[in-house]
Write a protein that holds these residues in place. Sequence first.
Motif, PDB file in Angstrom:
ATOM      1  N   VAL B 143       0.942  -1.317   0.032  1.00  0.00           N
ATOM      2  CA  VAL B 143      -0.014   0.071  -0.011  1.00  0.00           C
ATOM      3  C   VAL B 143       0.843   1.241  -0.058  1.00  0.00           C
ATOM      4  O   VAL B 143       0.606   2.016  -1.022  1.00  0.00           O
ATOM      5  CB  VAL B 143      -1.100  -0.097   1.142  1.00  0.00           C
ATOM      6  N   THR B 147       1.203   4.193  -2.810  1.00  0.00           N
ATOM      7  CA  THR B 147       0.753   5.449  -2.488  1.00  0.00           C
ATOM      8  C   THR B 147       1.924   6.527  -2.939  1.00  0.00           C
ATOM      9  O   THR B 147       1.853   7.356  -3.609  1.00  0.00           O
ATOM     10  CB  THR B 147       0.746   5.792  -0.936  1.00  0.00           C
ATOM     11  N   GLY B 151       1.942   9.168  -5.624  1.00  0.00           N
ATOM     12  CA  GLY B 151       2.059  10.457  -5.114  1.00  0.00           C
ATOM     13  C   GLY B 151       3.154  11.194  -6.138  1.00  0.00           C
ATOM     14  O   GLY B 151       3.158  12.421  -6.536  1.00  0.00           O
TER      15      GLY B 151
END
Lengths: 106, 162
Positions: B143, B147, B151
């Motif tokens: 995860v 992310t 990002g």
Amino acid sequence: MVNDMSQLFWMCSIAGFLVFIIGIYGLLVTFNLIRAIIGLELLTKSVTLFLILAGYVTGQTGLAQALAITLIVIEVVVIAIAVGIVLCVFRHNRTIDAQLLRNIKG
Amino acid sequence: MVINIIILIALVTAALWTAMTTRLLRSAVGLAITSAILSILIFRLASPIAAVFELSVCAGLIFAIFIISITVTQRVTPEAFETRKKERMTKFWPLPIIVIIAAVVLTQIHFQTTFNLPAQTTPNDVKIILWNLRHLDLLGQIVILLTGAFGVVILFKEWKNG
């Protein structure tokens, strides 16, 4: 043997403390955002050393390595995002000096 | 033991150089050297897989990220560089003194312990622990990686569009 282990633990702990002090000092004193990230990186180096050292002296190197790998993965993501934010700040303000950033001044 | 002490001194010296050097590029190189020395120490502390991770990710990937970010940002003029160098000297001169005092004080303490610990209940193989016992860690790592990847994509997309 126990004495050697104890001595190694203490020596590595001292080195870990010193790297932690250097990281904290670098983080607090500098206004350059990239240098602040480098200070943060030094702090995580110290934490990695403590994790591995704890695993070594307790004989649970497997668990310590698993935790260290998790820490390294989180560290690299944090650094990548932080560098991306710094580059965006540079694009908007043409500086990475925190003292000169007035746009977010309260 | 002597080799370990040499490695530890090299680690602290490299970290100190990383924090104190004036140029950002040298600071990034210092960080990579610190990571490389730390990976040698981790290898000597019977954790080879963590050492490989530290060397490849921290000394390799993070160094590359820093180099990219430093090349993208603006180079300072020689006059500004001289001013910043003087500022850095005034800010950072206490650091080596603090480090030396802390090292002297801590080495004076004669720490002794026997490490009486309960018997080990989990297997000591990192592969078994990572794949069989700590699924949640792996899920969290995936995860976080996703992310981070999204990002970075969003941030650089904004950079490219701007």
